[in-house]
Scaffold this motif. Structure first.
Motif, short mmCIF file in Angstrom:
data_model
loop_
_atom_site.label_atom_id
_atom_site.label_comp_id
_atom_site.label_asym_id
_atom_site.label_seq_id
_atom_site.Cartn_x
_atom_site.Cartn_y
_atom_site.Cartn_z
N SER A 124 23.12 -23.20 -1.80
CA SER A 124 23.47 -22.49 -3.03
C SER A 124 23.99 -21.09 -2.71
O SER A 124 24.07 -20.23 -3.58
CB SER A 124 22.26 -22.41 -3.96
OG SER A 124 21.14 -21.90 -3.27
N ASP A 125 24.33 -20.88 -1.45
CA ASP A 125 24.96 -19.63 -1.03
C ASP A 125 26.13 -20.02 -0.14
O ASP A 125 25.96 -20.78 0.84
CB ASP A 125 23.94 -18.79 -0.24
CG ASP A 125 24.52 -17.48 0.26
OD1 ASP A 125 25.76 -17.32 0.26
OD2 ASP A 125 23.72 -16.62 0.69
N ILE A 126 27.30 -19.52 -0.45
CA ILE A 126 28.47 -19.94 0.33
C ILE A 126 28.37 -19.54 1.80
O ILE A 126 28.98 -20.17 2.66
CB ILE A 126 29.79 -19.38 -0.26
CG1 ILE A 126 29.76 -17.86 -0.32
CG2 ILE A 126 30.07 -20.00 -1.61
CD1 ILE A 126 31.12 -17.25 -0.63
N ASN A 127 27.57 -18.55 2.09
CA ASN A 127 27.40 -18.16 3.50
C ASN A 127 26.74 -19.27 4.31
O ASN A 127 26.87 -19.31 5.54
CB ASN A 127 26.58 -16.88 3.61
CG ASN A 127 27.35 -15.68 3.06
OD1 ASN A 127 28.55 -15.59 3.23
ND2 ASN A 127 26.65 -14.79 2.39
N ALA A 135 28.70 -16.83 -6.01
CA ALA A 135 28.48 -17.79 -4.92
C ALA A 135 27.70 -17.22 -3.74
O ALA A 135 27.34 -17.96 -2.83
CB ALA A 135 29.81 -18.37 -4.44
N ARG A 136 27.45 -15.93 -3.76
CA ARG A 136 26.60 -15.36 -2.70
C ARG A 136 25.21 -15.03 -3.23
O ARG A 136 24.44 -14.34 -2.55
CB ARG A 136 27.26 -14.11 -2.12
CG ARG A 136 28.43 -14.42 -1.23
CD ARG A 136 28.79 -13.23 -0.33
NE ARG A 136 29.75 -13.63 0.67
CZ ARG A 136 31.07 -13.64 0.46
NH1 ARG A 136 31.56 -13.27 -0.70
NH2 ARG A 136 31.90 -14.01 1.43
N MET A 151 29.17 -27.51 -2.22
CA MET A 151 27.91 -26.80 -2.00
C MET A 151 26.73 -27.72 -2.23
O MET A 151 25.75 -27.71 -1.46
CB MET A 151 27.84 -25.57 -2.91
CG MET A 151 28.84 -24.47 -2.54
SD MET A 151 28.93 -23.11 -3.71
CE MET A 151 27.38 -22.26 -3.38
N SER A 152 26.82 -28.54 -3.26
CA SER A 152 25.74 -29.50 -3.51
C SER A 152 25.63 -30.51 -2.39
O SER A 152 24.53 -30.84 -1.92
CB SER A 152 25.98 -30.23 -4.84
OG SER A 152 25.85 -29.35 -5.91
N PRO A 188 22.25 -17.15 -4.46
CA PRO A 188 21.76 -18.51 -4.66
C PRO A 188 20.96 -18.70 -5.95
O PRO A 188 21.15 -19.69 -6.66
CB PRO A 188 20.86 -18.73 -3.42
CG PRO A 188 21.39 -17.80 -2.39
CD PRO A 188 21.90 -16.61 -3.13
N ALA A 195 33.32 -19.21 4.57
CA ALA A 195 33.77 -19.41 3.19
C ALA A 195 33.83 -18.06 2.49
O ALA A 195 32.98 -17.20 2.71
CB ALA A 195 32.84 -20.36 2.44
#
Lengths: 69, 552
Positions: free
Chosen positions: A52-55, B314-315, A46-47, B317, A9
């Motif tokens: 909570s991190d796109i990675n 978004a990176r 994401m939820s 958290p 992402a």
């Protein structure tokens, strides 16, 4: 049966000046293709994936995008 | 004796012909002659060292409302634009029954981000039909207007509230056809529709409830006049966009009409999307269809404030968790020094602090005026803070209503965008002028075409760039006698310096009704702009000329 899976992402600029999310999805036939999500949909995804991190989206089922939360 | 003689300039006539030393004579609002002219004129403009070109045409704007109190569509005119096409994306201000005004105002506010005072204080609603709107526009125009009529308002006129609930029945479709036919007779240059837009309550706009048969029936009417169908496809998805290209091609071929869609923009994160769409566009053109993708020149920025969660974080958290909380909890967290200390540390750990330093504080909101337009890194240094800490504290000091901009994040690789703009099947446009007022400046795209893709990137020649935004645009849209410097054509002319034409920095201004804010850009390198033979802008100032035409 295998299912489509998120492989990565990235953030991308959207038409309206917002940050969109481009996820790469590997489909059952092996093809990997990008899908652009608006912020609301991306945050819901994401939820649904509990991240909570796109990675951390990598490896999650693409089907999660359908979950309403 | 001519009315005006523009002497000693380098004429780039809009056809793509090489620049040549020539004079331009104007009489009665028309080009009278182009060449080495010895005649006299009531007014002479010395264009030594300057390019003399046809006025630029902006085919995708939302100036529908602004034109009612600002006939120059500021700052479009000073950027050399002499003709604008409003009414895009399914929305226009006519035909519109008085009882439906409030509903359409909500849609316009959603798309244009225009303050409510713009609809209550700045003009008087004197019309319901398209002819009435055109007449209202015509009173005060400095630019020419080639208005589209919106599919959503046509639906609303015929179906009322049901226009946002269901498909139309045959009688309703017939009524829409009659209404569209009348709008075209009254000066509309085509029909706009959208498969994407929403109203202020996030409900799909009326056009999105139409079945294909309805759109097909309306295109049959467009075919009677040979007029344009403008479409906003599902641009975020290449496959859906390609499907729409096929659909538009079918409509184009069946009804012998031109069609155009936008936006189409490049993204390095999805690098094959544009080429896939362009491949299908070329295939459809080869079959005889006219389906013009509109591509903007300017890069796309990302902007955000702490008022709404943004994927910019978004990176990170911890940042995402906090910024997604309800406002009360969000403020509590941001005021807690231990929490914000961890946030700041995260930004360093996840290597975002460097990117944050390049953020621009936009201004026009609750940011201190002294910070507007400066980078966060610069301001943080002045404040003696780390960059992440400054980001948090400046936001808090402005009750979170402080916008930051991460510039050039999309459609920003010159060597990818330049060849696209130069593509013979690409229609340069999609500026969205007059929309997104509080999000970003939608002005200066023509100047950027020259500064970035002619001078810097050399992807287009000077004459090629001029052609793209003048005669080519006029031909695509069927705008007769516009876009070319030749005898008999309308005397829409721009005189500019090829070495300096460009766009200024984005800046906030409060010139909307009710002191409403918008972002804008000044022009650089534009000396003089004439509309229908009258000087509308010269030496950095707008004139009193009101020679613009509504319905070219």
């Amino acid at each position: 049966m295998s299912e489509a899976v998120i492989v990565s992402a990235e953030i991308a600029a959207g038409h309206d000046g917002q940050a969109d999310l481009i996820v790469r999805v590997r489909y059952q036939n092996g093809v990997v293709a990008p899908v652009t999500l608006d912020p609301d949909t991306a945050l819901k995804l994401m939820s649904a994936c509990g991240v909570s991190d796109i990675n951390d989206l990598a490896g999650h089922s693409w089907r999660k995008v359908l979950e309403d939360n | 004796m001519f009315d005006i003689l523009i002497k000693n300039g380098v004429v780039v006539d809009g056809t793509g012909a090489a620049p040549r030393r020539a004079d331009v004579a104007i009489s009665g609002g028309k080009i009278a002659a182009v060449g080495l002219i010895d005649g006299t004129a009531r007014r002479t403009i010395d264009a030594s060292g300057r390019v003399v070109a046809p006025g630029f045409i902006d085919p995708h704007t939302h100036f529908d409302v602004q034109l009612l109190w600002d006939g120059a569509a500021r700052p479009a005119l000073e950027h050399g634009i002499t003709t604008v096409v409003p009414g895009n994306c399914s929305l226009s201000l006519a035909p519109l029954k008085a009882a439906d005004r409030k509903r359409v105002v909500g849609m316009f506010q959603q798309i244009e981000e225009m303050p409510p005072e713009a609809f209550t204080q700045a003009f008087e609603w004197t019309w319901e039909d398209f002819a009435g709107y055109r007449a209202a526009l015509a009173k005060n125009l400095s630019v020419n207007v080639a208005p589209l009529v919106g599919h959503s308002v046509i639906r609303l006129w015929v179906m009322g509230a049901a226009s946002q609930e269901r498909a139309a029945n045959p009688d309703e479709i017939a009524a829409m056809q009659s209404l569209l036919r009348q709008c075209l007779k009254d000066g509309a240059v085509g029909l706009s529709t959208s498969f994407v837009d929403v109203d202020e309550n996030a409900r799909p706009v009326p056009s999105r409830f139409a079945q294909f048969s309805e759109l097909d029936a309306l295109c049959a009417v467009l075919g009677e006049f040979g007029r344009m169908l403008q479409v906003v496809p599902e641009f975020y998805d290449a496959d859906l966009t390609i499907a729409r290209v096929d659909q538009l091609s079918e409509l184009s071929l069946r009804h012998d009409i031109p069609t155009t869609f936008s936006p189409l923009f490049d993204s390095v994160q999805a690098p094959n999307n544009v080429s896939r769409v362009m491949t299908r566009v070329a295939e459809q053109f080869a079959q005889g269809a006219r389906v013009w993708p509109q591509v903007q020149t300017r890069p796309i920025d990302i902007s955000f404030s702490f008022l709404r969660p943004s994927l910019y974080f978004a990176r990170l958290p911890r940042w995402m968790r906090i910024l997604r909380q309800p406002m009360k909890q969000r403020m509590t967290a941001l005021r807690d020094t231990e929490t914000t200390g961890k946030m700041a540390a995260d930004a360093e750990t996840f290597r975002m602090a460097g990117a944050m330093a390049g953020l621009v504080i936009r201004g026009g909101d609750k940011a201190p005026a002294a910070y507007a337009g400066r980078t966060l890194g610069d301001v943080a240094k002045e404040r003696g803070q780390s960059v992440p800490r400054a980001l948090i504290d400046i936001s808090l000091e402005g009750d979170l209503d402080v916008a930051f901009l991460s510039a050039n994040q999309g459609h920003n690789v010159t060597d990818r965008v330049g060849p696209l703009l130069a593509h013979p099947l690409v229609h340069v446009g999609a500026s969205d002028g007059g929309a997104h007022l509080m999000s970003f400046a939608t002005y200066g795209d023509t100047g950027f075409l020259f500064s970035e893709f002619v001078r810097a990137g050399k992807h287009l020649t000077l004459e090629g760039a001029v052609k793209k935004i003048t005669s080519e645009t006029a031909a695509i849209w069927g705008l007769k006698d516009r876009g070319t410097l030749a005898p008999g054509f309308a005397a829409d002319v721009v005189v500019f310096d090829a070495e300096t034409i460009g766009r200024g920095d984005e800046r906030p201004v409060f010139d909307m009704p009710g002191d409403g804010m918008r972002y804008t850009r000044d022009a650089t390198g534009i000396d003089t702009v004439l509309v229908n033979g009258q000087v509308a802008y010269a030496n950095g100032a707008y004139t009193d000329a009101r020679a613009g035409v509504a319905g070219v």
